[in-house]
Design a protein around this motif. Sequence first.
Motif, PDB file in Angstrom:
ATOM      1  N   GLN A   1      31.291  46.794  32.838  1.00 24.42           N
ATOM      2  CA  GLN A   1      32.481  46.356  33.575  1.00 24.42           C
ATOM      3  C   GLN A   1      33.140  47.507  34.332  1.00 24.42           C
TER       4      GLN A   1
ATOM      5  N   ASP B   1      36.631  39.285  28.328  1.00 20.02           N
ATOM      6  CA  ASP B   1      37.892  39.707  28.926  1.00 20.02           C
ATOM      7  C   ASP B   1      38.568  40.634  27.925  1.00 20.02           C
ATOM      8  N   ASP B   2      39.814  40.965  28.163  1.00 19.58           N
ATOM      9  CA  ASP B   2      40.493  41.936  27.296  1.00 19.58           C
ATOM     10  C   ASP B   2      40.672  41.425  25.870  1.00 19.58           C
TER      11      ASP B   2
END
Length: 323
Positions: A323, A280-281
Amino acid sequence: MGAVSYLDRYSLLRSRDSEFARDRLFAAYGADRFETHDREFGIQANLARLSSIGLAFCAYDGAASLSFPKSQILRQFFSIQGAAGFRTNGHSRPIGAWSPMICGDARLDLDFAPGYRQLVLRIDAAALERLAKSLVGDDGSTKLHFVDGKADPAMMAHVRQDVFRFAEELERFGQEYAPIAIAELERALMVRILLAHPHSFTDRLHRAPPGANRSVVDLVESYVAAHWDEPLDLEKIAEIANVSVRTIFREFSDAGRGSPGQFARRIRLDRAAELLRRPDDQTSVLAVAFKCGFQNLGRFAAEYRRVIGELPSETLKNARRRQ
């Protein structure tokens, strides 16, 4: 104060005021006597409190004496420079590269010459006894009792190295140290202590463990895989498997599976790869290494590449690309 120092992240006391030093040593260490013997005096004390052990650095710029009442703490002293000695149970000895294991069942008196420096390992006696019993599969009333015999010098050389390395690692990483890694380092050090010193479990500890069913290995591996993000609790696993910790190690060795610790590292590397492949970020190589119990980033990268086939940074980079 001298230049030699360890555990500065865990500073407890640095003073030339003997009255202030006395108050701090009484409150933090449990001492009940402190005396200085020189006009010029200085003390530095650092203390890292972990789960079952504490690791302390002490430096004295002036002769001093210190005493402790009976307690549930086992102590071992590792001299760095200077001269010191201890008295307990009516016996007096100098502190060399390492002292004997000093139990808390009698009063302890210490004398330090000017310029003395040391590391002190403090171990919870009940925790070490639980570990000894789990290693030999003893669920009875036997107490851990260290006998007044000479420690294995080769093993103690490793213990000394481990103690100083532990102090250096704690100084480098402090509270950022991965909980999994620190718990397992603590456990490994306690096992070395049990192997190095003669005590009431020594004969059984060095005796060949009884046989067990091969399903023990499968059970242990299943448990480790399900609890990969927790410190490796071999006592709990041995209880679940209804065998001793020594038997677990023997079964892993006989099955060609290495050790439970090696299996745990492989599982954690696999989990690290999963986390890096689905980022994720906030995902970073450092954060993933820490979560999976790897403190040294370079070592993590090398082991990851050996097992997974690429660097962790490459896994993360490729995952972000998709992504």
